[in-house]
Design an enzyme around this catalytic site. Sequence first.
Site, PDB file in Angstrom:
ATOM      1  N   GLU A  64       0.871  -1.167   0.000  1.00 29.23           N
ATOM      2  CA  GLU A  64       0.000   0.000   0.000  1.00 29.23           C
ATOM      3  C   GLU A  64       0.915   1.226   0.000  1.00 29.23           C
ATOM      4  O   GLU A  64       1.805   1.321   0.846  1.00 29.23           O
ATOM      5  CB  GLU A  64      -0.868  -0.014   1.270  1.00 29.23           C
ATOM      6  CG  GLU A  64      -1.908   1.066   1.241  1.00 29.23           C
ATOM      7  CD  GLU A  64      -2.775   1.109   2.496  1.00 29.23           C
ATOM      8  OE1 GLU A  64      -2.692   0.198   3.334  1.00 29.23           O
ATOM      9  OE2 GLU A  64      -3.535   2.092   2.618  1.00 29.23           O
ATOM     10  N   ARG A 120       5.444 -13.044   9.456  1.00 23.41           N
ATOM     11  CA  ARG A 120       6.081 -11.737   9.240  1.00 23.41           C
ATOM     12  C   ARG A 120       7.494 -11.755   9.769  1.00 23.41           C
ATOM     13  O   ARG A 120       7.809 -12.495  10.689  1.00 23.41           O
ATOM     14  CB  ARG A 120       5.355 -10.647  10.036  1.00 23.41           C
ATOM     15  CG  ARG A 120       3.986 -10.327   9.628  1.00 23.41           C
ATOM     16  CD  ARG A 120       3.424  -9.253  10.565  1.00 23.41           C
ATOM     17  NE  ARG A 120       3.776  -7.915  10.129  1.00 23.41           N
ATOM     18  CZ  ARG A 120       3.089  -7.242   9.210  1.00 23.41           C
ATOM     19  NH1 ARG A 120       2.050  -7.780   8.624  1.00 23.41           N
ATOM     20  NH2 ARG A 120       3.443  -6.027   8.871  1.00 23.41           N
ATOM     21  N   LYS A 155       4.360   0.561   9.123  1.00 23.34           N
ATOM     22  CA  LYS A 155       4.412   1.876   8.501  1.00 23.34           C
ATOM     23  C   LYS A 155       3.716   2.935   9.355  1.00 23.34           C
ATOM     24  O   LYS A 155       4.142   4.085   9.390  1.00 23.34           O
ATOM     25  CB  LYS A 155       3.764   1.817   7.116  1.00 23.34           C
ATOM     26  CG  LYS A 155       4.728   1.300   6.054  1.00 23.34           C
ATOM     27  CD  LYS A 155       4.083   1.287   4.691  1.00 23.34           C
ATOM     28  CE  LYS A 155       3.214   0.065   4.554  1.00 23.34           C
ATOM     29  NZ  LYS A 155       2.521  -0.031   3.280  1.00 23.34           N
TER      30      LYS A 155
HETATM   31  P1  ATP Z   1       2.558  -2.214   7.583  1.00 25.46           P
HETATM   32  O1  ATP Z   1       1.815  -2.687   8.789  1.00 25.46           O
HETATM   33  O2  ATP Z   1       3.984  -1.952   7.842  1.00 25.46           O
HETATM   34  O3  ATP Z   1       1.872  -1.108   6.876  1.00 25.46           O
HETATM   35  P2  ATP Z   1       1.465  -3.894   5.682  1.00 25.46           P
HETATM   36  O4  ATP Z   1       1.397  -5.371   5.708  1.00 25.46           O
HETATM   37  O5  ATP Z   1       0.214  -3.146   5.917  1.00 25.46           O
HETATM   38  O6  ATP Z   1       2.591  -3.460   6.644  1.00 25.46           O
HETATM   39  P3  ATP Z   1       1.683  -3.511   2.902  1.00 25.46           P
HETATM   40  O7  ATP Z   1       2.224  -2.346   2.192  1.00 25.46           O
HETATM   41  O8  ATP Z   1       0.242  -3.754   2.817  1.00 25.46           O
HETATM   42  O9  ATP Z   1       2.138  -3.345   4.391  1.00 25.46           O
HETATM   43  O10 ATP Z   1       2.506  -4.822   2.588  1.00 25.46           O
HETATM   44  C1  ATP Z   1       2.893  -5.266   1.314  1.00 25.46           C
HETATM   45  C2  ATP Z   1       3.297  -6.703   1.450  1.00 25.46           C
HETATM   46  O11 ATP Z   1       4.400  -6.831   2.345  1.00 25.46           O
HETATM   47  C3  ATP Z   1       2.170  -7.534   2.020  1.00 25.46           C
HETATM   48  O12 ATP Z   1       2.033  -8.706   1.263  1.00 25.46           O
HETATM   49  C4  ATP Z   1       2.614  -7.821   3.423  1.00 25.46           C
HETATM   50  O13 ATP Z   1       2.121  -9.039   3.870  1.00 25.46           O
HETATM   51  C5  ATP Z   1       4.134  -7.803   3.302  1.00 25.46           C
HETATM   52  N1  ATP Z   1       4.731  -7.443   4.580  1.00 25.46           N
HETATM   53  C6  ATP Z   1       4.537  -6.321   5.298  1.00 25.46           C
HETATM   54  N2  ATP Z   1       5.224  -6.355   6.444  1.00 25.46           N
HETATM   55  C7  ATP Z   1       5.892  -7.532   6.464  1.00 25.46           C
HETATM   56  C8  ATP Z   1       6.772  -8.167   7.387  1.00 25.46           C
HETATM   57  N3  ATP Z   1       7.116  -7.589   8.535  1.00 25.46           N
HETATM   58  N4  ATP Z   1       7.263  -9.383   7.066  1.00 25.46           N
HETATM   59  C9  ATP Z   1       6.934  -9.963   5.901  1.00 25.46           C
HETATM   60  N5  ATP Z   1       6.109  -9.429   4.984  1.00 25.46           N
HETATM   61  C10 ATP Z   1       5.587  -8.228   5.261  1.00 25.46           C
HETATM   62 MG    MG Z   2      -1.121  -1.907   5.573  1.00 27.61          MG
END
Ligand code: ATP
Ligand code: MG
Length: 555
Positions: A34, A259, A269
């Site tokens: 995102e 994760r 984020k």
């Molecule tokens: P955040 O909580 O940091 O915003 P998110 O999962 O909402 O993380 P996205 O931008 O939606 O962030 O994530 C893009 C991809 O990266 C998704 O498929 C997510 O599952 C993966 N991802 C995010 N954080 C991690 C992590 N700590 N370990 C492994 N994969 C991750």
């Molecule tokens: Mg997110």
Amino acid sequence: MNDTSTPSNFIRQIIDEDMENGKHEEIITRFPPEPNGYLHIGHAKSIWLNFGIARDYGGKCTLRFDDTNPVKEDIEFVEAIEEDVRWLGYEWSDIAHASDYFDQLYRFAVELIEKGLAYVDSLPADQIREYRGTLTEPGKNSPDRDQTVADNLALFEGMRKGEYADGERVLRAKIDMASPNINLRDPVIYRIRHHDHQRTGNKWCIYPMYDFTHGLSDAIEGVTHSLCTLEFEDHRPLYNWFIDNISAPSQPRQIEFSRLNLNYTVMSKRLLTQLVESNLVGGWDDPRMPTISGLRRRGFTPASVNHFISQVGITKKANVIDMLVLENAVREDLDPKAPRAMAVLKPLKVILENYPEDETEAFTVSNHPKDESLGKRTVSLSRTLYIDQDDFMEDPPAKFFRLGPGRRVRLRNAFVIECSEIERDQEGNAITLRCKYLPETRNGKQPEEGKVKGIIHWVNAADAVTGEVRLYDRLFQVENPLEDKSVAFTDHLNDESLITLKNCKFEASLAEASPDLRFQFERVGYFYQDPDSSVNQPVFNRIVTLRDSWANNSK
Ligand code: ATP
Ligand code: MG
């Protein structure tokens, strides 16, 4: 270090089976961030996994921006994400945006309504929440749940046309308000947001929700394996429900993995945004941040990040990885290839009293003790030098093999010196050491009177370059800044996570060094030039110390 020899994992085993069974001709994955912030090292795990699989199976990986929330998203983040993925060494087959599919997704929603599987609800958000029930109690139906298809179609059209304010109506899937899985209790699939979108402008005032968008975007792109983190495990039945109940163009399979979590930092984020917006760090690329851009600025290499992820591996087990593992990955990567150089971080002047005033000599030294291919350079020496304050003690204990009054030490690559006199400032601090040098100890020879064990680094005062060094440490003082819910996580920030030393002395060769080079400053650590450097005033970031010193520091 070879980051292309990828170890297997349970997801690759599933793909191998699918290939053997002829289930797919081509493996298609996606990385779906995102664009509401910069990528962090957790994302590197997902990137490594998705792009690595596409590469190794001769398939495709799409970079798809999951841009369904126009309020939080920004083009700055889109560009940063592209740069970070490229820096990690990956190239996408296609670039896509969930917003590219808004027309198609709207038609899918209409299809659900026509099948009697979705309805427009006028309950306000708090009541929707209340009606949803709890883990132990079933939810109850909204009064709007049994509206006719025709009414729902008209109401949804009205939502699209902007006839309602934000929150006045939502479109919900009609699944099961008593399902033990709360995700299936008529989830909202469209909401109203009167807000311009960075790509679609004011075309839409309704936006599809994550679960609906995500799986159907996968289906539109023909994704074969949709790899996501474990928190989406409970959403998988919903993911499948949408695919099964809509004329989806393909049938992707969702597989979850754990994760990446690291200690002494935060990795969401939302929290990283707070650090940036409250100016608690210098920006998204502050070298203390766990962001890809922070690691890059600090001097981490793409190979070290990918190698770190491959060491951590892909499993379903949630755990926290020690920051030391990441630091070791960059040490291992840099040790064999980083040229050595001498830099004095806290200078103490040394005058060699028996060295001729107008003489300079040059020592030819190898850039790397184990790799001749990195070449040689000359290091000059004359009467006045700098050594590090830490290499001198007024009243040294027996085991201190560096310099003290009347003691001897070897200057690396040069000869042995002996400290004969100390000049002090008004507070009594040593500011200049008057020493004599032992000419016969050049070329590693020991003095006749006895062996000198200690070797220290030094820089020639005459042609030294003066600049700045930034020493980084853990961003937080505690392993898990989120553990104690009674205080803000920012209360745990480490005050000493950045120490700036302004008057550092670098050997002359560093004046012309390419800014892309990472150095080992002998006895000090690995360093990389910061973009704040100017021609006459280099700024070096410490990537990592030579050895783990956290255990000692934290005492
Ligand atoms: P955040 O909580 O940091 O915003 P998110 O999962 O909402 O993380 P996205 O931008 O939606 O962030 O994530 C893009 C991809 O990266 C998704 O498929 C997510 O599952 C993966 N991802 C995010 N954080 C991690 C992590 N700590 N370990 C492994 N994969 C991750
Ligand atoms: Mg997110």
